[in-house]
Design an enzyme around this catalytic site. Structure first.
Site, mmCIF file in Angstrom:
data_model
loop_
_atom_site.group_PDB
_atom_site.id
_atom_site.type_symbol
_atom_site.label_atom_id
_atom_site.label_comp_id
_atom_site.label_asym_id
_atom_site.label_seq_id
_atom_site.Cartn_x
_atom_site.Cartn_y
_atom_site.Cartn_z
ATOM 1 N N ASP A 1 52.560 -13.928 11.837
ATOM 2 C CA ASP A 1 52.038 -13.234 10.589
ATOM 3 C C ASP A 1 51.407 -11.778 11.121
ATOM 4 O O ASP A 1 51.554 -10.643 10.620
ATOM 5 C CB ASP A 1 50.859 -13.848 9.814
ATOM 6 N N LYS B 1 48.784 -24.638 10.295
ATOM 7 C CA LYS B 1 48.701 -23.666 11.089
ATOM 8 C C LYS B 1 47.500 -23.615 12.151
ATOM 9 O O LYS B 1 47.794 -23.402 13.081
ATOM 10 C CB LYS B 1 48.373 -22.283 10.113
HETATM 11 P P1 NAP Z 1 42.202 -17.768 2.467
HETATM 12 O O1 NAP Z 1 42.035 -18.223 3.832
HETATM 13 O O2 NAP Z 1 42.040 -18.586 1.158
HETATM 14 O O3 NAP Z 1 41.080 -16.452 2.350
HETATM 15 C C1 NAP Z 1 41.000 -15.940 0.952
HETATM 16 C C2 NAP Z 1 39.812 -14.729 0.877
HETATM 17 O O4 NAP Z 1 39.916 -13.864 -0.443
HETATM 18 C C3 NAP Z 1 38.536 -15.335 1.245
HETATM 19 O O5 NAP Z 1 37.941 -14.283 2.051
HETATM 20 C C4 NAP Z 1 38.145 -15.153 -0.297
HETATM 21 O O6 NAP Z 1 36.673 -15.065 -0.309
HETATM 22 C C5 NAP Z 1 38.555 -14.138 -0.771
HETATM 23 N N1 NAP Z 1 38.721 -14.206 -2.325
HETATM 24 C C6 NAP Z 1 39.696 -15.064 -2.874
HETATM 25 N N2 NAP Z 1 39.398 -15.164 -4.307
HETATM 26 C C7 NAP Z 1 38.587 -13.969 -4.333
HETATM 27 C C8 NAP Z 1 37.998 -13.496 -5.454
HETATM 28 N N3 NAP Z 1 38.447 -13.850 -6.761
HETATM 29 N N4 NAP Z 1 37.313 -12.243 -5.409
HETATM 30 C C9 NAP Z 1 36.745 -11.897 -4.225
HETATM 31 N N5 NAP Z 1 37.134 -12.580 -3.213
HETATM 32 C C10 NAP Z 1 38.087 -13.483 -3.224
HETATM 33 O O7 NAP Z 1 43.423 -17.117 2.138
HETATM 34 P P2 NAP Z 1 44.653 -16.343 3.078
HETATM 35 O O8 NAP Z 1 45.573 -17.411 3.990
HETATM 36 O O9 NAP Z 1 43.749 -15.467 3.963
HETATM 37 O O10 NAP Z 1 45.634 -15.397 2.042
HETATM 38 C C11 NAP Z 1 45.165 -14.513 1.276
HETATM 39 C C12 NAP Z 1 46.212 -13.681 0.784
HETATM 40 O O11 NAP Z 1 47.166 -13.170 1.716
HETATM 41 C C13 NAP Z 1 47.118 -14.533 -0.117
HETATM 42 O O12 NAP Z 1 47.265 -13.851 -1.314
HETATM 43 C C14 NAP Z 1 48.196 -14.900 0.679
HETATM 44 O O13 NAP Z 1 49.587 -15.056 -0.139
HETATM 45 C C15 NAP Z 1 48.398 -13.392 1.335
HETATM 46 N N6 NAP Z 1 49.278 -13.537 2.613
HETATM 47 C C16 NAP Z 1 50.389 -12.760 2.887
HETATM 48 C C17 NAP Z 1 51.052 -12.803 3.694
HETATM 49 C C18 NAP Z 1 52.379 -11.926 3.957
HETATM 50 O O14 NAP Z 1 53.186 -12.451 4.717
HETATM 51 N N7 NAP Z 1 52.638 -10.930 3.122
HETATM 52 C C19 NAP Z 1 50.604 -13.614 4.760
HETATM 53 C C20 NAP Z 1 49.659 -14.301 4.855
HETATM 54 C C21 NAP Z 1 48.923 -14.196 3.540
HETATM 55 P P3 NAP Z 1 35.545 -16.048 0.158
HETATM 56 O O15 NAP Z 1 35.437 -16.211 1.486
HETATM 57 O O16 NAP Z 1 34.164 -15.689 -0.651
HETATM 58 O O17 NAP Z 1 35.876 -17.295 -0.445
#
Ligand code: NAP
Length: 289
Positions: A111, A75
């Protein structure tokens, strides 16, 4: 190939690029809509190895592929191989949809557009002038925060487990949107409990609560949730995560990530075909694909 459509010399090709391509919802969604609307396209998957990404993107032009979605891990990487990038996608630094129009490749971030459409259409939420708390500072948070700032929110509070990541993202937003009040912090109840009284919308962009770990406690304490809040969790499986369950019990409105997932696809579909597939009837099990 979905039943009912015929492949012929006029058939336009759409698809998904990523690596590795795991089980994904997009081919099902797009081929279902193409079939229902009787459009002469087919949606395929293209697993491109990292060393072939640039060649693969060039190949979209040479093979006349009409458009693709882009998924992990490309991406961000694809931006430098495109001819044009929409300003919202450019600001987010991520493209999930490419259109090939007359050998000009333009990238978009649907998104972000899908999130906005979910809030407005499913949440009946008017973004302008609102106060928002975002939890998490990863890729999804970048898309959510940018589209909210662009659409006129008044205050944005960003909290994250890692303070530095929240601060970095907060600085970018503050630079691009000087008129929005932006503050960043960590996941400390002393900080966010006060904010919960103040905001209209809470968006959990962390994967906490996602299947299979569905019983873990919410990423923040939900004691101060109240009935004037809209609480959104971007996780779409399960449909009701622990944070949404707590929000419902506090009388708040809730949305899960299913709408965003569907609308990001719908927005991409419309960019490629010019047809909005929103009125077709989706199968009840579409999010279980
Ligand atoms: P990402 O880039 O890996 O970011 C994850 C974020 O969550 C980071 O800020 C991380 O904190 C935090 N995090 C992870 N585990 C944690 C925990 N146990 N406790 C506290 N904070 C935690 O992931 P992403 O791409 O943004 O995706 C995040 C979520 O959104 C996923 O579940 C994904 O499936 C969902 N999503 C959904 C859609 C949709 O269409 N509905 C689209 C995109 C994403 P740190 O910075 O401290 O590591």
């Amino acid at each position: 190939m979905a039943e009912g459509r015929k492949i012929n010399t006029e058939t336009e090709i759409l698809g998904l690029i990523g690596y590795p391509l795991e089980h994904t919802f997009s081919p099902y969604l797009h081929n279902y809509a193409l079939d229902k609307l009787d459009l002469n396209y087919v949606y395929l998957t293209f697993e491109i190895r990292p060393e072939n990404l640039q060649e693969g993107i060039k190949g979209l032009k040479s093979l006349g592929i009409r458009g693709v979605n882009v998924t992990i891990p490309y991406k961000e990487k694809v931006l430098s191989f495109l001819d044009e990038v929409d300003s919202l996608a450019d600001e987010i630094g991520a493209v999930n949809t490419i259109i090939n129009k007359d050998e000009n490749l333009k990238g978009f971030n649907t998104d972000a557009l899908g999130f906005k459409r979910m809030l407005e259409e499913d949440g009946d939420f008017e973004i302008n002038n609102k106060k928002v708390l975002i939890i998490g500072a990863g890729g999804a948070s970048r898309a959510v925060g940018s589209v909210l700032c662009r659409n006129g929110i008044k205050e944005l509070y960003l909290i994250n487990r890692t303070r530095k990541k929240a601060e970095e993202l907060g600085h970018i937003w503050q630079k691009n949107y000087p008129h929005v009040k932006i503050e960043t912090g960590i996941l400390a109840p002393e900080y966010y409990n006060l904010l919960l009284k103040r905001v209209d919308l809470v968006v959990d962009t962390t994967p906490v609560g996602m299947s299979p770990e569905i019983d873990v406690p919410p990423v923040i304490s939900t004691e101060k949730f109240h009935s004037n809040l809209l609480v959104v969790d971007l996780v779409y499986n399960p449909a009701v995560t622990t944070i949404l369950d707590a929000a419902r019990k506090a009388g708040a409105k809730t949305l899960n990530g299913q709408g965003m997932l569907l609308y990001q696809g719908i927005e991409a579909f419309e960019l490629w075909t010019g047809v909005d597939p929103d009125n077709i009837e989706w199968p009840g099990d579409i999010f279980k694909i």
